[in-house]
Design an enzyme around this catalytic site. Structure first.
Site, PDB file in Angstrom:
ATOM      1  N   CYS A  72      43.376  58.247  42.933  1.00  0.00           N
ATOM      2  CA  CYS A  72      44.267  58.217  43.972  1.00  0.00           C
ATOM      3  C   CYS A  72      45.859  58.341  43.200  1.00  0.00           C
ATOM      4  O   CYS A  72      46.270  57.881  42.538  1.00  0.00           O
ATOM      5  CB  CYS A  72      44.253  56.863  44.836  1.00  0.00           C
ATOM      6  SG  CYS A  72      45.371  56.814  46.071  1.00  0.00           S
ATOM      7  N   CYS A  76      49.885  51.874  43.964  1.00  0.00           N
ATOM      8  CA  CYS A  76      49.679  50.478  44.370  1.00  0.00           C
ATOM      9  C   CYS A  76      49.316  49.641  43.252  1.00  0.00           C
ATOM     10  O   CYS A  76      48.529  49.867  42.345  1.00  0.00           O
ATOM     11  CB  CYS A  76      48.819  50.255  45.396  1.00  0.00           C
ATOM     12  SG  CYS A  76      48.928  51.602  46.910  1.00  0.00           S
ATOM     13  N   CYS A  79      45.819  48.031  42.446  1.00  0.00           N
ATOM     14  CA  CYS A  79      44.524  49.082  42.806  1.00  0.00           C
ATOM     15  C   CYS A  79      44.071  49.704  41.513  1.00  0.00           C
ATOM     16  O   CYS A  79      44.729  50.458  40.834  1.00  0.00           O
ATOM     17  CB  CYS A  79      44.955  49.902  43.912  1.00  0.00           C
ATOM     18  SG  CYS A  79      43.653  51.018  44.527  1.00  0.00           S
ATOM     19  N   CYS A 116      32.295  49.394  56.597  1.00  0.00           N
ATOM     20  CA  CYS A 116      33.567  50.057  56.438  1.00  0.00           C
ATOM     21  C   CYS A 116      33.665  50.973  55.260  1.00  0.00           C
ATOM     22  O   CYS A 116      33.051  50.730  54.168  1.00  0.00           O
ATOM     23  CB  CYS A 116      34.486  48.905  56.255  1.00  0.00           C
ATOM     24  SG  CYS A 116      36.197  49.347  56.027  1.00  0.00           S
ATOM     25  N   CYS A 147      34.134  51.130  60.749  1.00  0.00           N
ATOM     26  CA  CYS A 147      35.559  51.005  60.281  1.00  0.00           C
ATOM     27  C   CYS A 147      35.626  51.945  59.061  1.00  0.00           C
ATOM     28  O   CYS A 147      34.874  52.401  58.249  1.00  0.00           O
ATOM     29  CB  CYS A 147      35.473  49.524  59.632  1.00  0.00           C
ATOM     30  SG  CYS A 147      37.164  49.224  58.900  1.00  0.00           S
ATOM     31  N   CYS A 207      42.481  46.754  61.995  1.00  0.00           N
ATOM     32  CA  CYS A 207      42.081  46.163  61.041  1.00  0.00           C
ATOM     33  C   CYS A 207      43.422  45.688  59.768  1.00  0.00           C
ATOM     34  O   CYS A 207      43.582  47.088  59.469  1.00  0.00           O
ATOM     35  CB  CYS A 207      40.897  46.127  60.342  1.00  0.00           C
ATOM     36  SG  CYS A 207      40.423  45.319  58.793  1.00  0.00           S
ATOM     37  N   ARG A 279      39.586  37.564  58.185  1.00  0.00           N
ATOM     38  CA  ARG A 279      38.359  37.750  57.044  1.00  0.00           C
ATOM     39  C   ARG A 279      38.746  37.198  55.953  1.00  0.00           C
ATOM     40  O   ARG A 279      39.708  37.630  55.251  1.00  0.00           O
ATOM     41  CB  ARG A 279      38.083  39.149  57.050  1.00  0.00           C
ATOM     42  CG  ARG A 279      36.818  39.597  55.879  1.00  0.00           C
ATOM     43  CD  ARG A 279      36.445  41.046  55.944  1.00  0.00           C
ATOM     44  NE  ARG A 279      36.257  41.576  57.284  1.00  0.00           N
ATOM     45  CZ  ARG A 279      36.716  42.415  58.120  1.00  0.00           C
ATOM     46  NH1 ARG A 279      37.533  43.294  57.425  1.00  0.00           N
ATOM     47  NH2 ARG A 279      36.436  42.827  59.167  1.00  0.00           N
TER      48      ARG A 279
HETATM   49  N1  SAM Z   1      43.608  54.251  50.244  1.00  0.00           N
HETATM   50  C1  SAM Z   1      43.669  53.460  51.204  1.00  0.00           C
HETATM   51  C2  SAM Z   1      44.843  52.644  51.473  1.00  0.00           C
HETATM   52  O1  SAM Z   1      45.377  52.000  50.564  1.00  0.00           O
HETATM   53  O2  SAM Z   1      44.989  52.250  52.514  1.00  0.00           O
HETATM   54  C3  SAM Z   1      42.469  52.716  51.504  1.00  0.00           C
HETATM   55  C4  SAM Z   1      41.932  51.717  50.322  1.00  0.00           C
HETATM   56  S1  SAM Z   1      42.465  50.463  49.860  1.00  0.00           S
HETATM   57  C5  SAM Z   1      41.681  50.093  48.355  1.00  0.00           C
HETATM   58  C6  SAM Z   1      42.394  49.265  51.056  1.00  0.00           C
HETATM   59  C7  SAM Z   1      43.033  48.040  50.700  1.00  0.00           C
HETATM   60  O3  SAM Z   1      42.372  47.290  49.659  1.00  0.00           O
HETATM   61  C8  SAM Z   1      44.306  47.798  50.176  1.00  0.00           C
HETATM   62  O4  SAM Z   1      45.449  47.906  50.942  1.00  0.00           O
HETATM   63  C9  SAM Z   1      44.469  46.358  49.552  1.00  0.00           C
HETATM   64  O5  SAM Z   1      44.849  45.687  50.342  1.00  0.00           O
HETATM   65  C10 SAM Z   1      42.913  46.126  49.128  1.00  0.00           C
HETATM   66  N2  SAM Z   1      43.187  46.112  47.697  1.00  0.00           N
HETATM   67  C11 SAM Z   1      43.001  47.004  46.753  1.00  0.00           C
HETATM   68  N3  SAM Z   1      42.900  46.641  45.479  1.00  0.00           N
HETATM   69  C12 SAM Z   1      42.671  45.190  45.386  1.00  0.00           C
HETATM   70  C13 SAM Z   1      42.842  44.164  44.538  1.00  0.00           C
HETATM   71  N4  SAM Z   1      42.638  44.490  43.366  1.00  0.00           N
HETATM   72  N5  SAM Z   1      42.737  42.933  45.104  1.00  0.00           N
HETATM   73  C14 SAM Z   1      42.693  42.774  46.362  1.00  0.00           C
HETATM   74  N6  SAM Z   1      42.587  43.786  47.257  1.00  0.00           N
HETATM   75  C15 SAM Z   1      42.772  44.997  47.039  1.00  0.00           C
HETATM   76  C1  DTB Z   2      40.716  44.882  52.435  1.00  0.00           C
HETATM   77  O1  DTB Z   2      41.640  44.329  53.013  1.00  0.00           O
HETATM   78  N1  DTB Z   2      39.971  44.665  51.387  1.00  0.00           N
HETATM   79  C2  DTB Z   2      38.827  45.692  50.998  1.00  0.00           C
HETATM   80  C3  DTB Z   2      38.926  46.800  52.192  1.00  0.00           C
HETATM   81  N2  DTB Z   2      40.042  46.147  53.209  1.00  0.00           N
HETATM   82  C4  DTB Z   2      39.029  48.239  52.110  1.00  0.00           C
HETATM   83  C5  DTB Z   2      39.097  46.201  49.567  1.00  0.00           C
HETATM   84  C6  DTB Z   2      39.264  45.251  48.494  1.00  0.00           C
HETATM   85  C7  DTB Z   2      39.352  45.897  47.265  1.00  0.00           C
HETATM   86  C8  DTB Z   2      39.140  45.038  46.183  1.00  0.00           C
HETATM   87  C9  DTB Z   2      39.162  45.808  44.789  1.00  0.00           C
HETATM   88  C10 DTB Z   2      38.286  46.892  44.787  1.00  0.00           C
HETATM   89  O2  DTB Z   2      37.034  46.744  44.801  1.00  0.00           O
HETATM   90  O3  DTB Z   2      38.713  47.934  44.748  1.00  0.00           O
HETATM   91 FE1  SF4 Z   3      45.119  54.546  46.582  1.00  0.00          FE
HETATM   92 FE2  SF4 Z   3      44.389  52.193  45.806  1.00  0.00          FE
HETATM   93 FE3  SF4 Z   3      46.827  52.535  46.752  1.00  0.00          FE
HETATM   94 FE4  SF4 Z   3      44.523  52.835  48.503  1.00  0.00          FE
HETATM   95  S1  SF4 Z   3      45.305  51.083  47.509  1.00  0.00           S
HETATM   96  S2  SF4 Z   3      46.547  54.116  48.328  1.00  0.00           S
HETATM   97  S3  SF4 Z   3      43.230  53.690  47.031  1.00  0.00           S
HETATM   98  S4  SF4 Z   3      45.887  53.201  45.101  1.00  0.00           S
END
Ligand code: SAM
Ligand code: DTB
Ligand code: SF4
Length: 335
Positions: A72, A76, A79, A116, A147, A207, A279
């Site tokens: 990506c 973030c 992430c 989802c 979702c 959501c 959730r």
């Molecule tokens: N790329 C899209 C976005 O950012 O909207 C969708 C996928 S992203 C992984 C969805 C959500 O997962 C993020 O907004 C964040 O709240 C959650 N998330 C990602 N990494 C995480 C982590 N290490 N621990 C907890 N929540 C996480």
């Molecule tokens: C949300 O609030 N939590 C989920 C879902 N929406 C997409 C993602 C959690 C991601 C946790 C780290 C991972 O496995 O990437």
């Molecule tokens: Fe990309 Fe992860 Fe950020 Fe979603 S949360 S925009 S997958 S870097």
């Protein structure tokens, strides 16, 4: 031995929260005051609100699938899928319809009612949306709530996904506006709000939640809840994630969240957004059963169900089934 999942009778969950239900506007100070209540008073208040709006003991099971993993372009800080961080997550292509359908059918067979699909995009291209629309239509055809979480969306892309059968779009605000730039610098808070507006205007349920444990202060935590609760209407689903600290991300060494502070966030989400599905999201693997039970007592009535989140682990379905049985909680039957 495989534990059997008990189910409640169908309840109507997939509905838009009527604006009249919104008790807002909530000030950050009012939410801080809730967060600072004696723990028992706060949890009691949250459980009381919960029982006014939901059948006691009803839990929604939502299964996640990463349909397009890694690589990506966003940064973030939490992430594991950001290309910039060396986390060992390999970038993949968008999954094919039959592969996604197999996973969705398995989720349904295991008792999930919502599926989802997550994609590691900053924003999908129009041709990506066309392909995801096919996934949505196929999953919807199995009788699951759908979702998707695909990054930023333009209004016409949201409309296209709605037409394909998308019930919910996940797009988190993650933290308070004033802390956002410390978490991600490749987009703004306003970008997030704009996408939420596109989703709403397409008639898709929202959501939207956030993450606890990213180094934010108690005021930032109150600020996140204020932003969510003051959306008009507030989100139908509110995922509260505890940061999963992934080696290679800038937040790998963040201080662990105090479990009672996490429970407080769930309670405050329940009190300020009484009709939302709150959730208990990422971080359950690190939490233990007793803390999860407190989260349910504080008003959480949904979990991610299945042995994987997007790329990190989640308690396996058998462990969750046993936990629900132990606590006398029952999975919701349907939308
Ligand atoms: N790329 C899209 C976005 O950012 O909207 C969708 C996928 S992203 C992984 C969805 C959500 O997962 C993020 O907004 C964040 O709240 C959650 N998330 C990602 N990494 C995480 C982590 N290490 N621990 C907890 N929540 C996480
Ligand atoms: C949300 O609030 N939590 C989920 C879902 N929406 C997409 C993602 C959690 C991601 C946790 C780290 C991972 O496995 O990437
Ligand atoms: Fe990309 Fe992860 Fe950020 Fe979603 S949360 S925009 S997958 S870097």
């Amino acid at each position: 031995m495989t534990a059997t999942l008990e189910k409640t009778q169908p309840v109507t969950l997939h509905r838009t929260v009527p604006p009249a239900a919104a008790p807002g506007p909530w000030s950050v100070q009012a939410i801080q005051a809730l967060l600072e209540l004696p723990f028992m008073d706060l949890v009691y208040k949250a459980q009381t609100v919960h029982r006014e709006h939901f059948p006691a003991g009803d839990i929604e099971l939502a299964t996640l699938l990463s349909v397009k993993t890694g690589g990506c372009p966003e940064n973030c800080g939490y992430c594991p899928q950001a290309a910039e961080f060396d986390t060992g997550v390999e970038a993949g292509k968008l999954m094919a319809v039959d592969e996604v359908l197999r996973a969705a059918q398995a989720a349904k067979d295991a008792g999930a009612t919502r599926f989802c699909m997550g994609a590691a995009w900053r924003a999908p291209k129009d041709r990506d949306v066309e392909k995801v629309a096919e996934l949505v239509a196929a999953v919807k055809g199995l009788g699951l709530q759908t979702c998707a979480t695909l990054g930023m969306l333009e209004p016409q892309q949201a409309t296209q996904l709605k037409a394909a059968g998308l019930d919910y779009y996940n797009h988190n605000l993650d933290t308070a506006p004033e802390y956002y730039a410390d978490v991600v610098s490749t987009r703004t808070y306003q970008d997030r709000l704009d996408t939420l507006a596109s989703v709403r205007s397409a008639g898709i349920s929202v959501c939207c939640g956030g993450i606890v444990g990213m180094g934010e202060t108690p005021v930032h935590r109150a600020g996140l809840i204020a932003q969510l609760a003051n959306l008009d209407p507030y989100p139908e689903s509110v995922p509260i994630n505890s940061l999963v600290r992934v080696p290679g991300t800038p937040m790998a060494d963040a201080d662990p969240v105090d479990p009672f502070d996490f429970v407080r966030m769930i309670a405050v989400a329940r009190i300020t957004m009484p009709k939302a599905r709150v959730r208990l999201s990422a971080g359950r693997q690190q939490m233990g059963d007793a803390v999860q039970a407190l989260c349910f007592l504080a008003g959480a009535n949904s979990i991610f169900y299945g042995d994987k989140l997007l790329v990190t682990g989640n308690p396996d379905a058998d462990a969750d089934t046993r936990l629900l049985q132990t606590l006398g909680l029952k999975a919701s039957m349907a939308a």
